[in-house]
Design a protein around this motif. Structure first.
Motif, PDB file in Angstrom:
ATOM      1  N   TYR A  42      10.327   5.351  13.153  1.00 55.52           N
ATOM      2  CA  TYR A  42      10.581   3.869  13.709  1.00 55.52           C
ATOM      3  C   TYR A  42      10.145   3.925  15.296  1.00 55.52           C
ATOM      4  N   SER A  88      16.705  -0.511   6.726  1.00 51.69           N
ATOM      5  CA  SER A  88      17.544   0.359   7.461  1.00 51.69           C
ATOM      6  C   SER A  88      17.816  -0.323   8.865  1.00 51.69           C
ATOM      7  N   ASP A 132       0.752  -1.097   0.304  1.00 53.44           N
ATOM      8  CA  ASP A 132      -0.004   0.070   0.058  1.00 53.44           C
ATOM      9  C   ASP A 132       0.696   1.434  -0.162  1.00 53.44           C
TER      10      ASP A 132
HETATM   11  C1  LIG Z   1       8.894  -6.353  -0.151  1.00 56.45           C
HETATM   12  C2  LIG Z   1       8.705  -4.875   0.415  1.00 56.45           C
HETATM   13  C3  LIG Z   1       7.559  -4.506   0.499  1.00 56.45           C
HETATM   14  C4  LIG Z   1       7.126  -3.296   0.547  1.00 56.45           C
HETATM   15  N1  LIG Z   1       5.962  -2.705   0.754  1.00 56.45           N
HETATM   16  C5  LIG Z   1       5.733  -1.400   1.078  1.00 56.45           C
HETATM   17  C6  LIG Z   1       4.406  -0.799   1.068  1.00 56.45           C
HETATM   18  O1  LIG Z   1       3.550  -1.587   0.582  1.00 56.45           O
HETATM   19  N2  LIG Z   1       4.286   0.417   1.538  1.00 56.45           N
HETATM   20  C7  LIG Z   1       5.289   1.076   1.841  1.00 56.45           C
HETATM   21  O2  LIG Z   1       5.039   2.236   2.299  1.00 56.45           O
HETATM   22  N3  LIG Z   1       6.594   0.768   2.002  1.00 56.45           N
HETATM   23  C8  LIG Z   1       6.792  -0.520   1.557  1.00 56.45           C
HETATM   24  N4  LIG Z   1       8.051  -1.167   1.644  1.00 56.45           N
HETATM   25  C9  LIG Z   1       9.020  -0.263   2.372  1.00 56.45           C
HETATM   26  C10 LIG Z   1       9.366  -0.303   3.683  1.00 56.45           C
HETATM   27  O3  LIG Z   1       8.459  -1.029   4.366  1.00 56.45           O
HETATM   28  C11 LIG Z   1       9.824   0.714   4.629  1.00 56.45           C
HETATM   29  O4  LIG Z   1       8.651   1.638   4.611  1.00 56.45           O
HETATM   30  C12 LIG Z   1      10.841   1.630   3.945  1.00 56.45           C
HETATM   31  O5  LIG Z   1      11.598   1.008   3.282  1.00 56.45           O
HETATM   32  C13 LIG Z   1      11.466   2.562   5.170  1.00 56.45           C
HETATM   33  O6  LIG Z   1      11.896   1.690   6.009  1.00 56.45           O
HETATM   34  P1  LIG Z   1      13.817   1.629   5.946  1.00 56.45           P
HETATM   35  O7  LIG Z   1      14.146   2.760   6.021  1.00 56.45           O
HETATM   36  O8  LIG Z   1      13.757   0.660   7.406  1.00 56.45           O
HETATM   37  O9  LIG Z   1      13.846   0.716   4.803  1.00 56.45           O
HETATM   38  C14 LIG Z   1       8.378  -2.414   1.307  1.00 56.45           C
HETATM   39  C15 LIG Z   1       9.509  -2.932   1.473  1.00 56.45           C
HETATM   40  C16 LIG Z   1       9.855  -4.024   0.841  1.00 56.45           C
HETATM   41  C17 LIG Z   1      11.206  -4.588   0.802  1.00 56.45           C
END
Ligand SMILES: Cc1cc2nc3c(=O)[nH]c(=O)nc-3n(C[C@H](O)[C@H](O)[C@H](O)COP(=O)(O)O)c2cc1C
Length: 449
Positions: free
Chosen positions: A153, A224, A59
């Motif tokens: 987070y 991250s 989403d």
């Molecule tokens: C397989 C996969 C599916 C994801 N699906 C979504 C999603 O549906 N919506 C969203 O906002 N972010 C999605 N993300 C991004 C992350 O969940 C996360 O919100 C974003 O990477 C920021 O976190 P981070 O900085 O720890 O990576 C997805 C990432 C991956 C690897």
């Protein structure tokens, strides 16, 4: 397969137009699936017949027509909780994952939505916790800015804590519905949270009794450090995106290595990288599908992003030249990996700048794209699984529905022949598919202690 052996997991990451940005343009590609309930039901039912672990809906909270040539499937689509409620009614056993972004929600809302889905589906719902991939979402929620990673987070961590407590706020036997005594609810089995934290103040209880699964499986997809930590602390499934087995192994061991620190064991968390499989009856047939989709991409062949990412300036004038020895020698680590994967996808070492650009464009969002026969792709899945780079894969078919049908017909039987993927479900809830038992209620646990 004995209980102690690891079992491969498979889920579908739904892109209604296909993961490949031009998949929908193939004559056989479906373009309007996102808005077709009959299509969505058929997809979920097919997955269930193939004994997939889950059907997953991502989403986003913002959109723009600018996405149409890069990510048409994420530009517009239906809201996931509504869709999952519909899919629950037309399936019986498959797990169902809905995404909810914590940054723009309240825990009480999400606890209600998720608990409702779990009851409606007979214990098959899970929540994919995201903190938001789109900064522009802020503008749709009366905010000027998307919070930074640390704040998102911090908020998500407390959010998840509140939701999981709300799920436990009614014990399993809290509704005796005793016609003789007239006791509908047993107040002694209903718990207030009295939660007061940095972000939330939630009294409880929830107005829905404990979900069928007790606690729904939690899914997390952060890459991250904070994302990895929260995943290791709370998630049952971790989604990720890696394009090489070495990177997959690094991520896998980084997560599994963190688990003991949170008092958890390795088999409590299932790690699922994405996989875009372009499958054919032969590798030539698969390459033909890949080539046809690439030729349908709407692009101006701007090489600046690719050049930046691989660390070598590519010239638009040389689009149809083969990659020179000099380029191959000068690229950075990512570039070498991209070239290797593009060579594999094309089935030859001599590839042109255009062919590298195609592979880059389709995989820049992170997932591994492979082109081959059913056997070749099953071998790759086994290699990642046995090599502990994955516990399974989040399958992203390049176009729909043919890209999914080919995977189910040509790859799944090969995995079953190898003895690594189930032929039958061993239970009816999502926790069962993941090999997780139903957890004790935390409020009861305190009283029992
Ligand atoms: C397989 C996969 C599916 C994801 N699906 C979504 C999603 O549906 N919506 C969203 O906002 N972010 C999605 N993300 C991004 C992350 O969940 C996360 O919100 C974003 O990477 C920021 O976190 P981070 O900085 O720890 O990576 C997805 C990432 C991956 C690897």
């Amino acid at each position: 397969m004995s209980k102690s052996e690891r079992e491969l997991h498979l889920g579908l990451f739904l892109f209604a137009t296909g993961y490949h940005p031009a998949g929908w343009r193939l004559p056989e590609g479906k373009a309007d699936g996102a808005y077709r309930p009959d299509f969505i039901a058929e997809v979920a039912q097919k997955l269930e017949r193939a004994k997939f672990d889950y059907f997953f809906l991502g989403d986003r909270l913002s959109s723009s027509p600018d996405m149409q040539h890069i990510f048409p499937s994420q530009m517009t689509r239906l809201e996931p909780f509504t869709m999952i409620a519909y899919v629950a009614a037309v399936t019986k056993q498959i797990g169902l994952i809905a995404t909810a972004n914590t940054t723009y929600a309240e825990p009480y809302h999400i606890a209600r939505l998720t608990a409702s889905l779990d009851h409606l589906s007979g214990g098959r719902a899970a929540w994919n916790i995201v903190t938001g991939a789109d900064p522009t979402a802020a503008l749709n929620f009366s905010r000027e800015e998307h919070w930074d990673n640390a704040r998102r987070y911090d908020y998500a961590e407390e959010f998840v804590d509140v939701v999981t407590k709300l799920w436990d706020s009614w014990e399993d036997e809290s509704l005796p519905m005793n016609k003789e005594s007239g006791m509908f609810a047993d107040a002694a089995k209903v718990h207030k949270l009295h939660h007061k934290g940095d972000f939330f103040s939630v009294e409880g209880p929830l107005n829905i009794v404990r979900p069928v699964q007790g606690q729904l499986p939690l899914v997390l997809a952060g890459t991250s450090e904070r994302g990895r930590d929260l995943g290791a602390k709370v998630a049952n499934v971790i989604f990720t995106a890696q394009r090489s087995i070495e990177d997959g192994q690094e991520f896998y061991s980084s997560i599994k290595g963190r688990l003991p620190g949170f008092g958890r064991t390795r088999d409590e968390v299932t790690i699922m990288p994405g996989l875009v499989p372009i499958v054919g009856r032969t590798s030539e047939e698969a390459r033909d599908i890949y080539r046809r989709m690439n030729e349908l991409l709407v692009t101006n062949f701007d090489l600046s992003e690719l050049s930046r990412r691989i660390g070598v300036e590519l010239s638009p004038a040389a689009l149809d030249d083969e990659l020179s020895e000099e380029i191959i020698k000068s690229v950075n680590h990512d570039g070498a990996n991209w070239i290797k994967l593009a060579q594999k996808a094309n089935g030859r070492e001599a590839i042109t700048v255009r062919e590298l650009f195609y592979y880059f464009t389709v995989t820049v969002r992170g997932h591994l794209l492979v082109v081959g026969s059913g056997k070749e792709i099953a071998d790759l899945i086994e290699e990642w699984f046995v090599g502990e780079a994955a516990d399974g894969f989040n399958v992203c078919p390049p176009y729909m529905p043919g890209g999914l049908d080919d995977f189910l017909e040509l790859v799944v039987p090969e995995l079953q022949k190898k003895g690594i993927f189930r032929k039958e479900y061993s239970g009816n809830t999502f926790r069962d598919h993941l090999g997780l038992s139903r957890p004790e209620n935390r409020f009861q646990k305190v009283e029992n202690a």
